[in-house]
Design an enzyme around this catalytic site. Structure first.
Site, PDB file in Angstrom:
ATOM      1  N   CYS A 455       8.795  -6.904  -1.082  1.00 57.70           N
ATOM      2  CA  CYS A 455       8.077  -6.156  -0.053  1.00 57.70           C
ATOM      3  C   CYS A 455       6.957  -7.050   0.468  1.00 57.70           C
ATOM      4  O   CYS A 455       6.993  -8.266   0.273  1.00 57.70           O
ATOM      5  CB  CYS A 455       7.557  -4.819  -0.574  1.00 57.70           C
ATOM      6  SG  CYS A 455       6.290  -4.940  -1.850  1.00 57.70           S
ATOM      7  N   ARG A 461       5.718  -0.910  -3.516  1.00 57.43           N
ATOM      8  CA  ARG A 461       7.149  -0.598  -3.477  1.00 57.43           C
ATOM      9  C   ARG A 461       7.984  -1.483  -4.396  1.00 57.43           C
ATOM     10  O   ARG A 461       8.708  -0.979  -5.262  1.00 57.43           O
ATOM     11  CB  ARG A 461       7.666  -0.699  -2.037  1.00 57.43           C
ATOM     12  CG  ARG A 461       7.123   0.359  -1.099  1.00 57.43           C
ATOM     13  CD  ARG A 461       7.531   0.072   0.350  1.00 57.43           C
ATOM     14  NE  ARG A 461       6.902  -1.146   0.860  1.00 57.43           N
ATOM     15  CZ  ARG A 461       7.154  -1.690   2.037  1.00 57.43           C
ATOM     16  NH1 ARG A 461       8.059  -1.118   2.837  1.00 57.43           N
ATOM     17  NH2 ARG A 461       6.528  -2.768   2.440  1.00 57.43           N
ATOM     18  N   ASP A 570       6.178   1.662   3.910  1.00 56.56           N
ATOM     19  CA  ASP A 570       5.086   1.247   3.036  1.00 56.56           C
ATOM     20  C   ASP A 570       4.048   2.365   2.945  1.00 56.56           C
ATOM     21  O   ASP A 570       3.474   2.770   3.965  1.00 56.56           O
ATOM     22  CB  ASP A 570       4.451  -0.016   3.610  1.00 56.56           C
ATOM     23  CG  ASP A 570       3.492  -0.689   2.642  1.00 56.56           C
ATOM     24  OD1 ASP A 570       3.171  -0.091   1.602  1.00 56.56           O
ATOM     25  OD2 ASP A 570       3.067  -1.826   2.922  1.00 56.56           O
TER      26      ASP A 570
END
Length: 614
Positions: A455, A461, A570
């Site tokens: 990410c 994440r 996100d």
């Protein structure tokens, strides 16, 4: 100095136009061939009659070993005998690899330990205090979470700067309130940051060329206008008489730092109160480098002569009162004032006054930073890029007003991507809007024995996806599968985001021991499957690692229904609810991934290929 063949070429590392072109022209006028190399994806390709060749080196942060090998090979192949730094990132590189470079050519900076005293602002300020030079109140934050601990000590307005020069994490900005500072640091996630008391007055730069502790040449300029308007880099400056007190303080500090070569010592001088504060040292060629050259102090030539054992011929006199303008920076300042992004702490600045002043600021006596009748391309190239940037910002503002932030968010992502990744991102975003990406399928081999989750920052994440897959595989009794995570722009060693920590504890997969790590070529090469969280990650991965394109996929390829092959958003700018929703989606994808791709114990020998739609 009659012909190019008489001298071996000089390499300028870094492609900031108003620095690199100014230095190149200075040396070129005296028959010294110059070439430029860039290792930053954000820097443009420079074209100038003074630049013999331009070289694009591997991006250092992504390919450190490959970068160094390429730099050393370039030095040997092109026969350079001198390398000079244009900007702090380049200075940082020369210092880091000083021991490898110094046996091959003249390195235009001191050894590593000395350069560190200038790049590390805390060390520079400490040295200035020991020299009896006044410095503003300053504190350094290791991360955003430490802001609350020092909030009571801060005197607003404050200026926020990167803690380490050359990091290029964010632009220097001035904040009038704690709330604005807190929001900006949280949104930009800059890592180590230096907070400094705002000092009213004008910026004054004292430029010196030091050799063995002695000043070989000196020059002084005053900033008449800066961008941002609250204080930053010069966009209009004037050459002025060297102030004896400032010159003495500058020389004393540079000697204490054991500096060798060119440097600009910056001060903030309030002529109404008489106060004067030291701000920082730029231990390389600076943004106004063309001003002293135009005024009669040719620092690059003198520096080259000293490096080659020659005695520079410095008259000691220069054109006092010469004015200088950097037009792209001027436009940036004007845009910020028109958009009211300069804050209310700038005295004597208003929209009307700025607009009225424009014709005066463009009168012929003012010298342009990059303009040359015989070499106009650098000026027009940088000006065109600046105009495009501000037109894009204006369109972005309009889109934000019309769409309440949706399209604006995508435009910001598009602009912050490296240029070569933008078309890929636009294609993915368009396909998502049309729904065509959910109809595409690609087979993912089920025999893969390692997975890498990627990410942006590796703090929310991707670390959770890593922890979830490890948990699921353990539940299924699957052994021997390597699982790791990383961030394309991670700050190494950073803890998981507070929201991630809280929600991860709630679901029983705590991330307390997680520390972020930056994605490396070695991780990509050693992983069989690489999973991106969103289109920005996917576009950047495919462009930076084209050889690994066949093993890079969206994790949401394993989602269900309409979420398949869409982004796993996100939650960094969200709250606990959005973080829980994100982690629920991650768990769904990870469980489907484990069931579809990684064989369970009872089917470990029956491994085939799994078609995945995206």
């Amino acid at each position: 100095m009659a012909s190019n063949s008489k001298y071996r070429p000089v390499l300028i590392l870094g492609a900031a136009p108003r620095i690199s072109v100014a230095v190149a022209r200075s040396l070129h006028r005296h028959g010294i061939p110059v070439e430029v190399a860039s290792f930053l994806a954000t820097e443009p390709k420079l074209r100038s009659r003074a630049i013999r060749s331009f070289h694009r080196l591997p991006v250092k942060d992504l390919h450190p070993a490959k970068f160094l090998d390429s730099l050393l090979a370039l030095v040997r192949e092109r026969g350079f005998d001198t390398v000079l730094a244009a900007g702090d990132p380049a200075l940082s590189v020369l210092a880091e690899h000083y021991d490898q470079l110094s046996p091959l050519l003249h390195v235009g900076c001191p050894p590593t330990a000395i350069v560190e005293r200038v790049l590390n602002k805390a060390l520079t300020l400490e040295a200035a205090q020991k020299c009896g030079i006044k410095v503003p109140f300053t504190c350094t934050l290791a991360n955003v979470t430490e802001l609350e601990q020092v909030a009571a000590q801060l005197r607003f307005p404050v200026v926020a700067k990167p803690g380490q020069k050359g990091a290029q994490v964010f632009r220097v900005r001035c904040f009038p309130t704690l709330e604005m500072l807190s929001e900006a640091l949280r949104m930009n996630d800059p890592g180590p940051v230096l907070l400094q008391e705002y000092c009213p007055g004008v910026g004054v730069g004292v430029e010196m060329l030091l050799h063995k502790g002695e000043c070989a040449a000196a020059f002084q300029h005053r900033r008449l206008k800066e961008t941002p308007a609250t204080g930053g880099v010069a966009v209009i400056a004037i050459a002025e008489t060297l102030d004896p007190a400032l010159a003495e303080a500058s020389l004393k500090l540079l000697r204490a730092l054991e500096w060798e070569g060119p440097a600009m010592v910056e001060f903030r001088v309030d002529r109404e109160t008489g106060s004067c504060f030291f701000m920082e040292v730029n231990g390389r060629y600076w943004g106004t480098s063309s001003l002293p050259i135009l005024a009669g102090v040719d620092f690059p030539l003198y520096h080259w002569q000293i490096l080659h054992g020659e005695q520079p011929h410095v008259s000691g006199e220069y054109a006092i009162g010469m004015r200088w303008r950097w037009t792209p920076g001027y436009l940036d300042r004007l845009y910020s004032i028109m958009a009211r992004s300069s804050g209310k702490i700038v005295r004597h600045t208003s929209r009307i006054r700025e607009l009225v002043q424009i014709p005066i600021d463009f009168l012929p006596p003012i010298r342009e930073a990059l303009w040359s009748w015989s070499d106009p391309e650098p000026f027009f190239s940088e000006l065109a890029a600046s105009i495009f940037e501000h037109l894009t910002a204006a369109v972005n503002w309009l889109l934000r007003k019309l769409t309440r932030g949706g399209t604006s968010r995508y435009a910001k992502i598009y602009l912050r991507l490296r240029p070569e990744a933008r078309s890929t991102y636009a294609r993915l975003r368009t396909a998502d809007a049309l729904g065509t990406n959910r109809k595409y399928s690609q087979a993912i081999p089920g025999s893969m024995r390692s997975a890498l989750f990627v990410c942006y920052g590796n703090i929310m994440r991707s670390p959770m996806a890593e922890a979830m897959l490890k948990r699921v595989l353990a539940e299924q009794g699957v052994n021997g599968v390597g699982v790791q995570s990383a961030g394309l722009h991670a700050l190494a060693g950073r803890e998981a985001h507070p929201l991630a920590l809280k929600v991860s504890r709630e679901i029983g997969i705590p991330l307390d021991n997680h520390r972020a790590q930056l994605l490396t070529p070695e991780m990509v090469a050693s992983s069989d499957l690489i999973f991106a969280m969103d289109f920005e990650n996917l576009a950047e991965l495919c462009v930076v690692y084209p050889d690994a394109k066949n093993k890079i996929h969206m994790l949401s390829a394993f989602a269900e229904g309409k979420q398949r092959n869409r982004e796993i958003a996100d939650p960094y700018y969200g709250d606990e609810k959005t973080t829980r929703q994100c982690y629920a989606m991650l768990m769904q994808c990870v469980r489907n991934l484990a069931q579809s791709v990684f064989p369970a114990r009872e089917t470990a020998s029956a491994v085939g290929s799994t078609p995945v739609h995206y």
